[in-house]
Write a protein that holds these residues in place. Structure first.
Motif, PDB file in Angstrom:
ATOM      1  N   SER A 180      26.850  40.569  43.820  1.00  0.00           N
ATOM      2  CA  SER A 180      27.487  39.493  43.572  1.00  0.00           C
ATOM      3  C   SER A 180      27.108  38.358  44.945  1.00  0.00           C
ATOM      4  N   ASP A 181      28.083  37.362  45.113  1.00  0.00           N
ATOM      5  CA  ASP A 181      27.868  36.188  45.611  1.00  0.00           C
ATOM      6  C   ASP A 181      29.095  36.475  46.607  1.00  0.00           C
ATOM      7  N   ASP A 191      36.467  34.162  47.245  1.00  0.00           N
ATOM      8  CA  ASP A 191      36.203  33.688  45.967  1.00  0.00           C
ATOM      9  C   ASP A 191      34.715  34.522  45.453  1.00  0.00           C
ATOM     10  N   CYS A 192      34.597  35.354  45.367  1.00  0.00           N
ATOM     11  CA  CYS A 192      33.208  35.948  45.006  1.00  0.00           C
ATOM     12  C   CYS A 192      33.562  36.364  43.726  1.00  0.00           C
ATOM     13  N   SER A 193      32.542  36.381  42.904  1.00  0.00           N
ATOM     14  CA  SER A 193      32.426  37.042  41.723  1.00  0.00           C
ATOM     15  C   SER A 193      31.400  38.246  41.425  1.00  0.00           C
ATOM     16  N   VAL A 194      31.227  39.583  40.593  1.00  0.00           N
ATOM     17  CA  VAL A 194      30.396  40.244  40.905  1.00  0.00           C
ATOM     18  C   VAL A 194      29.552  40.180  39.388  1.00  0.00           C
ATOM     19  N   GLN A 195      28.405  40.255  39.928  1.00  0.00           N
ATOM     20  CA  GLN A 195      27.414  39.792  38.588  1.00  0.00           C
ATOM     21  C   GLN A 195      27.934  41.201  37.212  1.00  0.00           C
ATOM     22  N   PRO A 196      28.060  40.341  36.443  1.00  0.00           N
ATOM     23  CA  PRO A 196      28.215  41.084  34.624  1.00  0.00           C
ATOM     24  C   PRO A 196      28.145  42.658  34.925  1.00  0.00           C
ATOM     25  N   ASP A 197      26.857  42.450  34.858  1.00  0.00           N
ATOM     26  CA  ASP A 197      26.810  43.748  34.403  1.00  0.00           C
ATOM     27  C   ASP A 197      26.890  45.178  35.249  1.00  0.00           C
ATOM     28  N   VAL A 198      26.922  44.912  36.261  1.00  0.00           N
ATOM     29  CA  VAL A 198      27.309  46.076  37.694  1.00  0.00           C
ATOM     30  C   VAL A 198      28.749  45.594  37.511  1.00  0.00           C
TER      31      VAL A 198
END
Length: 221
Positions: free
Chosen positions: A103-104, A111-118
């Motif tokens: 994630s970031d 306000d983060c997002s998670v890596q799409p594949d994960v």
């Protein structure tokens, strides 16, 4: 029949990847309990590379899957290949890689997002009602996996706990040797090196988490 557990790694090294002690303790406990384990990681360039001797950023690029394979002794697969129907449970160790590569969160906080594949892989376990274990800083992924209202812990760090609650989680303070279980979401979390001052302290909570995750798979059988 032995339970099958997927473990998502985030590189190799506490400052820019998966926390090695946490990862190895997890893998060791799973093996001690007779589980079959497969490691996965996203096949992406890691956020940055840190010199673990000096703490300085290094002018090079590394791949998260390639680095994760160091911990998995070469037996790591692309997170795109991870399917919940092939496993009984999922565990994600911590380390800054969980907040930089999976994630970031390290840069964007609430306000983060998670890596799409994960995210797709983890959500498939949640949707299938299969237990998930999140260790150390990895519970920052929880609300995007389960949605608002999920209960989890990162120990007692006020700033990180505040970010979790801003994202919609219910943070529960927890001692290093304990776990927090959200029965509704089948999520188990433990602070590990968010609090641990030694490898044995980290192991005390991680072992409980692994044991509980495996108990939950039996209950679902």
């Amino acid at each position: 029949m032995n339970k099958k557990v997927a473990v998502i790694l985030s590189g190799c090294g506490v400052y820019d990847g998966a926390e090695i002690h946490e990862s190895v303790i997890t893998l060791l406990r799973l093996d001690q309990r007779g589980a079959q384990v497969q490691c996965f990681a996203p096949n992406v360039t890691q956020h940055h590379v840190i010199d673990h001797l000096t703490g300085a950023e290094m002018p090079e690029s590394r791949n998260v899957l390639t680095e994760s394979a160091r911990i998995a002794r070469g037996q790591a697969k692309d997170a795109r290949e991870l399917r919940a129907e092939d496993f009984d449970a999922l565990i994600v160790p911590g380390g800054f890689g969980a907040a930089k590569n999976l994630s970031d969160f390290a840069g964007k906080g609430a306000d983060c997002s998670v890596q799409p594949d994960v995210l797709q892989a983890a959500r498939s376990f949640a949707q299938a009602g299969k237990p998930i274990g999140l260790i150390c800083i990895a519970p920052t992924l929880a609300t995007q996996i389960f949605g608002e209202g999920v209960s989890c812990t990162i120990g007692n760090d006020a700033e990180t706990a505040g970010a979790l609650e801003k994202m919609g989680a219910r943070h529960v303070e927890c001692a290093v040797e304990d776990i927090v279980e959200d029965e509704q979401h089948k999520l188990v979390s433990t602070p590990a090196y968010m609090l641990a001052g030694s490898i044995s302290e980290a192991a005390s909570g991680i072992n409980k988490l692994v044991d509980r995750i495996l108990e939950m798979t039996v209950q679902e059988a």
